[in-house]
Design an enzyme around this catalytic site. Structure first.
Site, PDB file in Angstrom:
ATOM      1  N   HIS A 233       0.812  -1.218   0.000  1.00 46.15           N
ATOM      2  CA  HIS A 233       0.000   0.000   0.000  1.00 46.15           C
ATOM      3  C   HIS A 233       0.848   1.271   0.000  1.00 46.15           C
ATOM      4  O   HIS A 233       0.671   2.120  -0.863  1.00 46.15           O
ATOM      5  CB  HIS A 233      -1.078   0.051   1.094  1.00 46.15           C
ATOM      6  CG  HIS A 233      -1.826   1.322   0.923  1.00 46.15           C
ATOM      7  ND1 HIS A 233      -2.810   1.477  -0.024  1.00 46.15           N
ATOM      8  CD2 HIS A 233      -1.606   2.550   1.431  1.00 46.15           C
ATOM      9  CE1 HIS A 233      -3.186   2.743  -0.065  1.00 46.15           C
ATOM     10  NE2 HIS A 233      -2.471   3.420   0.809  1.00 46.15           N
TER      11      HIS A 233
ATOM     12  N   HIS B 165      -9.272   0.973 -11.186  1.00 49.78           N
ATOM     13  CA  HIS B 165      -8.847   1.930 -10.149  1.00 49.78           C
ATOM     14  C   HIS B 165      -7.375   2.300 -10.302  1.00 49.78           C
ATOM     15  O   HIS B 165      -7.015   3.468 -10.297  1.00 49.78           O
ATOM     16  CB  HIS B 165      -9.102   1.305  -8.772  1.00 49.78           C
ATOM     17  CG  HIS B 165      -8.384   1.972  -7.628  1.00 49.78           C
ATOM     18  ND1 HIS B 165      -8.672   3.247  -7.218  1.00 49.78           N
ATOM     19  CD2 HIS B 165      -7.389   1.530  -6.808  1.00 49.78           C
ATOM     20  CE1 HIS B 165      -7.889   3.575  -6.192  1.00 49.78           C
ATOM     21  NE2 HIS B 165      -7.099   2.553  -5.927  1.00 49.78           N
TER      22      HIS B 165
ATOM     23  N   HIS C 202      -5.406   2.168 -12.817  1.00 52.02           N
ATOM     24  CA  HIS C 202      -4.993   2.917 -14.005  1.00 52.02           C
ATOM     25  C   HIS C 202      -5.363   4.398 -13.881  1.00 52.02           C
ATOM     26  O   HIS C 202      -4.738   5.247 -14.519  1.00 52.02           O
ATOM     27  CB  HIS C 202      -5.567   2.283 -15.274  1.00 52.02           C
ATOM     28  CG  HIS C 202      -4.770   1.088 -15.713  1.00 52.02           C
ATOM     29  ND1 HIS C 202      -4.923  -0.159 -15.174  1.00 52.02           N
ATOM     30  CD2 HIS C 202      -3.739   0.983 -16.601  1.00 52.02           C
ATOM     31  CE1 HIS C 202      -4.043  -0.994 -15.721  1.00 52.02           C
ATOM     32  NE2 HIS C 202      -3.315  -0.327 -16.588  1.00 52.02           N
TER      33      HIS C 202
ATOM     34  N   ARG D  17     -10.177 -10.068 -12.572  1.00 59.54           N
ATOM     35  CA  ARG D  17      -8.894  -9.559 -13.035  1.00 59.54           C
ATOM     36  C   ARG D  17      -7.915 -10.724 -13.188  1.00 59.54           C
ATOM     37  O   ARG D  17      -8.247 -11.846 -12.828  1.00 59.54           O
ATOM     38  CB  ARG D  17      -8.343  -8.505 -12.046  1.00 59.54           C
ATOM     39  CG  ARG D  17      -7.943  -9.073 -10.697  1.00 59.54           C
ATOM     40  CD  ARG D  17      -7.515  -7.994  -9.698  1.00 59.54           C
ATOM     41  NE  ARG D  17      -6.162  -7.497  -9.961  1.00 59.54           N
ATOM     42  CZ  ARG D  17      -5.368  -6.940  -9.024  1.00 59.54           C
ATOM     43  NH1 ARG D  17      -5.783  -6.813  -7.763  1.00 59.54           N
ATOM     44  NH2 ARG D  17      -4.170  -6.520  -9.323  1.00 59.54           N
ATOM     45  N   ARG D  18      -6.723 -10.467 -13.700  1.00 59.07           N
ATOM     46  CA  ARG D  18      -5.656 -11.468 -13.859  1.00 59.07           C
ATOM     47  C   ARG D  18      -6.151 -12.748 -14.542  1.00 59.07           C
ATOM     48  O   ARG D  18      -5.829 -13.845 -14.129  1.00 59.07           O
ATOM     49  CB  ARG D  18      -5.078 -11.886 -12.499  1.00 59.07           C
ATOM     50  CG  ARG D  18      -4.639 -10.783 -11.566  1.00 59.07           C
ATOM     51  CD  ARG D  18      -3.959 -11.425 -10.368  1.00 59.07           C
ATOM     52  NE  ARG D  18      -3.609 -10.504  -9.329  1.00 59.07           N
ATOM     53  CZ  ARG D  18      -4.286 -10.360  -8.184  1.00 59.07           C
ATOM     54  NH1 ARG D  18      -5.394 -11.071  -7.982  1.00 59.07           N
ATOM     55  NH2 ARG D  18      -3.873  -9.527  -7.273  1.00 59.07           N
TER      56      ARG D  18
ATOM     57  N   TYR E 164       1.822   5.346  -2.475  1.00 60.77           N
ATOM     58  CA  TYR E 164       2.114   6.747  -2.139  1.00 60.77           C
ATOM     59  C   TYR E 164       3.552   7.119  -2.462  1.00 60.77           C
ATOM     60  O   TYR E 164       3.851   8.289  -2.657  1.00 60.77           O
ATOM     61  CB  TYR E 164       1.760   7.044  -0.674  1.00 60.77           C
ATOM     62  CG  TYR E 164       0.288   6.860  -0.423  1.00 60.77           C
ATOM     63  CD1 TYR E 164      -0.640   7.502  -1.246  1.00 60.77           C
ATOM     64  CD2 TYR E 164      -0.199   6.033   0.566  1.00 60.77           C
ATOM     65  CE1 TYR E 164      -1.998   7.313  -1.073  1.00 60.77           C
ATOM     66  CE2 TYR E 164      -1.550   5.844   0.752  1.00 60.77           C
ATOM     67  CZ  TYR E 164      -2.449   6.487  -0.073  1.00 60.77           C
ATOM     68  OH  TYR E 164      -3.789   6.288   0.094  1.00 60.77           O
TER      69      TYR E 164
END
Ligand code: HAS
Ligand code: CU
Length: 554
Positions: free
Chosen positions: A229, A380, A382, A443-444, A233
Site C-alpha cells: 500500500h 482503479h 490505471h 482480473r488477472r 504513495y
C-alpha cells in the site's frame, strides 16, 4: 549564517546522472506499455500474443508480469529517484554531499533490474508484480528486486547526508518545501519497504533456493501489503511534490499554503503504512477487528489527498484569476492549457478525482467484497498510478528532459496532443474496467479464453480495448517526444536556459510553524502507529506461521 549560493549552477555530470535515471525509466515504460494493449485486446477476443510467440514472449502471464513490473515498479522507481535527485540539488542549491554514494545506489538499482529481467523474460518469474506465494519465481527475480530497493535506499541516504550538511549551514531556516517533500517520500519508502524485505529474505528467497520447503501464503501477503500500500504513495508523492511545489508557478501563480502542503506530506508519512489490510479484506487469517482498524485508517490517509485537492485547486484558481480568469468555474479556462507541462498535470488531477473516489469505495469493507479481484481494481489503479502519477510524470519530463539535456522540447504541440490522448483513452478504458468489475469480470484472467463470458460484457470489453489502443497512441507519442528531445542535435540557443520551477508560497515559508519542518515528532508518531496497527497481528501471524505451502512455478 547563510551560505546558499544564489547563482547556483548544476554540474553537467549531475545533469547526466539525473538523465540516466530517466533513460532507464522511459525505456522500461516503452517495453512495459506494449503489453497493456495486448492484454486489453485479448479480453475482447483479439489474441495477438501469437505474434510474440516466435521470440518466446507471447505468454499472457509473462506479459502481465512484464507490464506490471516494468510500468508499476521500474518506470516509477527510476523516474522518482532521478526526479528527487534533481529536486535535492536544485532545491538546496548545492551538489549532493556524497555523489559517489548516489551513483552506487543508481548502479545497484540497474544491476537489480537486469537480474530480475532475465528470469522474467525467460519465463522463470511469471508471478505478476505482486509475486504472491506460493507462486514461485527464480531466486534471481527476488534478489534483483531486493537490489532495486536497496539501491533506492542508498540514494535516499545520499539525500539525507546532503540535507544534514545544508541544515548545519542553515540552522534556523525552514527547509525548502520541495526538499522536505522529497525527504519525506524517501523516509516513508524506507519504512514501507521493510515488509517486502522481510518477505523476500525470510520466505521467498530461501524457498526459491530450496533452503526451506514451502511458504506461508497468509504471512507472505501480510508482509507484501505492509509495503504494497505505501508503495502507491511512493508513486504519488513525487507527483504531489510537483502539484504543490512547481505547478502553481508553471500555471502563473503561487502556492496557496506552504503549511498545508507540508502537513499533507507529514500525514502521508504517518498514515501510509498502517492500512495494508485493506488489500486483505477477504483473507481468512486476519481477524475482522484488525480489518476494521485498517479500514478506518484508510479513510484517514485519504484526508491528505483531500487537503491536496483543496490547496492545489486554490493555487490554480489564484493563478488563473491573475491571468484574467473570472467566474465561479470560468477561471479554469484561463489556465495555461497550451503549455503541455501544465495540461499533463491538470488532466492527471482530474482523472485522480475519479481514482480517489474509487479508492475510498475500495476501502469500504462491504463494497470491497463486490469488487475485490475484479476488473474494477485495474480500473482503479490505471486512474491512479497510470494517470495521476504517470501523466504527471509526462508533464514533469517535458521540462526535466530539456533541463538535463539543455535541448528544447521537441514539438510542444504534440506533447499537448499526447496528454489529451492519454486522458481520453484512460477515461474510456478505466470506465469500461470499472463497469466490467461491477458485472463480475475477474482480473488477472485470460478472458478471451474463458467460456463463461456473458454477452452483456462484450460492449464493455470492446470499449476497454478501444481505450487501450488510444492509450498506446498516447504513450508512443510521449516516448517519441522524449526521445526526439533528448537525442536531437539542436541545443538551446545562446542565452536561452530552462528554468527549474519552484513555486513561491503566498506567505513567507519562514512563518510556517516549526513543527511542520522537523522530522522527530512525526517519526515517533509513525513508528508508534505502525507498531499499534501491525504489531499484534505480526506477532500472531509469525507465531502461527507454517511454511508448508509447496512452491508452485507457473
Ligand atoms: Fe488504491 C487497490 C484504496 C489511492 C493504487 N490501489 C489499489 C491497487 C493499486 C492502487 C495499484 O482500500 C491494486 C493493488 C493490487 O494489485 O491488488 N487507494 C485507496 C484509497 C486511496 C487510494 C483509499 N491507489 C491510490 C493511489 C494509487 C493506488 C494514489 C497509486 C498511485 N486501493 C485502495 C484499496 C485497494 C486499492 C482498498 C484494494 C482493493 C482490493 O480489493 O484489491 C486514496 O489515497 C485516494 C484519495 C484520493 C482522493 C482524490 C483527491 C483528488 C485530487 C485531485 C486534485 C486535482 C487537480 C486538478 C490538481 C480523495 C488530489 C485540478 C484541475 C483543474 C482543471 C482545476
Ligand atoms: Cu492500498
Amino acid at each position: 549564517m547563510l551560505t546558499q549560493q544564489t547563482d547556483f549552477q548544476i554540474s553537467k555530470k549531475d545533469r547526466q546522472f539525473v538523465g540516466a535515471h530517466l533513460l532507464v525509466a522511459i525505456s522500461a515504460l516503452t517495453v512495459g506499455s506494449l503489453y497493456g494493449p495486448l492484454q486489453a485486446f485479448e479480453w475482447s477476443g483479439l489474441d495477438l500474443y501469437g505474434l510474440l510467440e516466435p521470440i518466446g514472449l507471447g505468454d499472457y502471464y509473462k506479459g502481465l508480469t512484464i507490464h506490471g513490473v516494468l510500468n508499476a515498479l521500474v518506470w516509477t522507481t527510476f523516474f522518482i529517484t532521478g526526479f528527487l535527485t534533481l529536486v535535492m540539488i536544485m532545491g538546496l542549491k548545492r551538489p549532493l554531499r556524497y555523489p559517489k554514494l548516489n551513483r552506487v545506489g543508481f548502479w545497484t538499482m540497474v544491476v537489480g533490474l537486469v537480474m530480475a529481467a532475465i528470469p522474467i523474460l525467460a519465463g522463470a518469474a511469471s508471478v505478476l508484480y505482486t509475486f504472491y506465494p506460493p507462486l514461485e519465481a527464480s531466486w534471481a527475480f527476488y534478489l534483483g528486486l531486493t537490489l532495486v530497493v536497496v539501491g533506492s535506499w542508498i540514494e535516499g541516504f545520499g539525500f539525507y547526508l546532503t540535507m544534514a550538511e545544508w541544515r548545519k549551514d542553515n540552522p534556523d531556516s525552514r527547509s525548502p518545501f520541495i526538499v522536505l517533500a522529497a525527504l519525506i517520500t524517501m523516509v516513508m519508502w524506507q519504512f514501507a519497504t521493510l515488509g517486502i524485505a522481510v518477505e523476500i529474505l525470510t520466505m521467498l528467497l530461501p524457498a526459491s533456493l530450496g533452503i526451506i520447503d514451502g511458504t506461508d501464503p497468509q504471512l507472505g501477503r501480510t508482509f507484501f501489503w505492509f509495503t504494497g500500500h505505501p508503495l502507491v504513495y511512493f508513486w504519488l508523492l513525487p507527483a504531489y511534490l510537483s502539484w504543490y511545489g512547481m505547478l502553481p508557478k508553471q500555471a502563473g501563480g503561487k502556492l496557496f499554503s506552504d503549511s498545508l502542503a507540508r502537513l499533507a506530506f507529514w500525514l502521508f508519512l504517518l498514515l501510509s503504512i498502517p492500512v495494508g489490510f485493506h488489500h486483505q479484506f477477504v483473507d481468512p487469517g486476519i481477524p475482522v477487528g484488525w480489518k476494521y482498524i485498517h479500514s478506518l485508517l484508510t479513510y484517514g490517509v485519504a484526508f491528505p489527498s483531500m487537503l491536496t485537492l483543496f490547496t492545489v485547486v486554490a493555487s490554480l484558481e489564484y493563478a488563473a484569476r491573475k491571468r484574467g480568469g473570472t467566474g465561479l468555474l470560468g477561471w479554469i479556462r484561463a489556465l495555461p492549457w497550451g503549455n503541455p507541462v501544465v495540461s499533463a498535470q491538470l488532466l492527471a488531477g482530474i482523472l485522480f478525482m475519479f481514482g480517489g473516489i474509487g479508492g475510498i469505495t475500495n476501502a469500504s469493507y462491504n463494497v470491497n467484497l463486490v469488487i475485490h479481484n475484479t476488473a474494477w481494481i485495474p480500473g482503479h489503479f490505471h486512474l491512479t498510478v497510470a494517470s495521476a502519477v504517470t501523466l504527471s510524470f509526462f508533464g514533469i519530463a517535458y521540462w526535466l528532459i530539456p533541463f538535463v539535456t539543455q535541448k528544447p522540447l521537441w514539438k510542444s504541440k504534440w506533447a499537448t496532443i499526447a496528454n489529451w490522448t492519454w486522458f481520453v483513452g484512460m477515461l474510456i478504458f478505466s470506465n469500461a474496467m470499472h463497469v466490467l468489475g461491477l458485472l463480475g469480470a475477474p482480473r488477472r484472467t485470460e478472458l478471451g479464453k474463458a467460456p463463461y463470458v456473458p454477452e452483456e460484457w462484450s460492449g464493455h470489453l470492446f470499449r476497454m480495448s478501444f481505450g487501450g489502443a488510444i492509450l498506446l497512441v498516447g504513450v508512443t507519442l510521449f516516448v517519441l517526444i522524449a526521445a526526439r528531445t533528448a537525442f536531437q542535435r539542436q541545443t538551446l540557443g545562446e542565452g536561452e536556459s530552462i528554468e527549474f520551477p519552484i513555486a513561491e508560497s503566498l506567505r513567507d515559508p519562514q512563518l510556517t510553524p516549526i513543527w511542520l519542518d522537523r522530522f522527530k515528532p512525526w517519526l515517533i508518531g509513525t513508528i508508534v502507529l505502525i507498531v499499534v496497527a501491525y504489531g499484534p497481528q505480526l506477532i500472531e501471524q509469525i507465531g502461527n506461521a507454517a511454511y508448508n505451502a509447496p512452491p508452485f512455478s507457473p
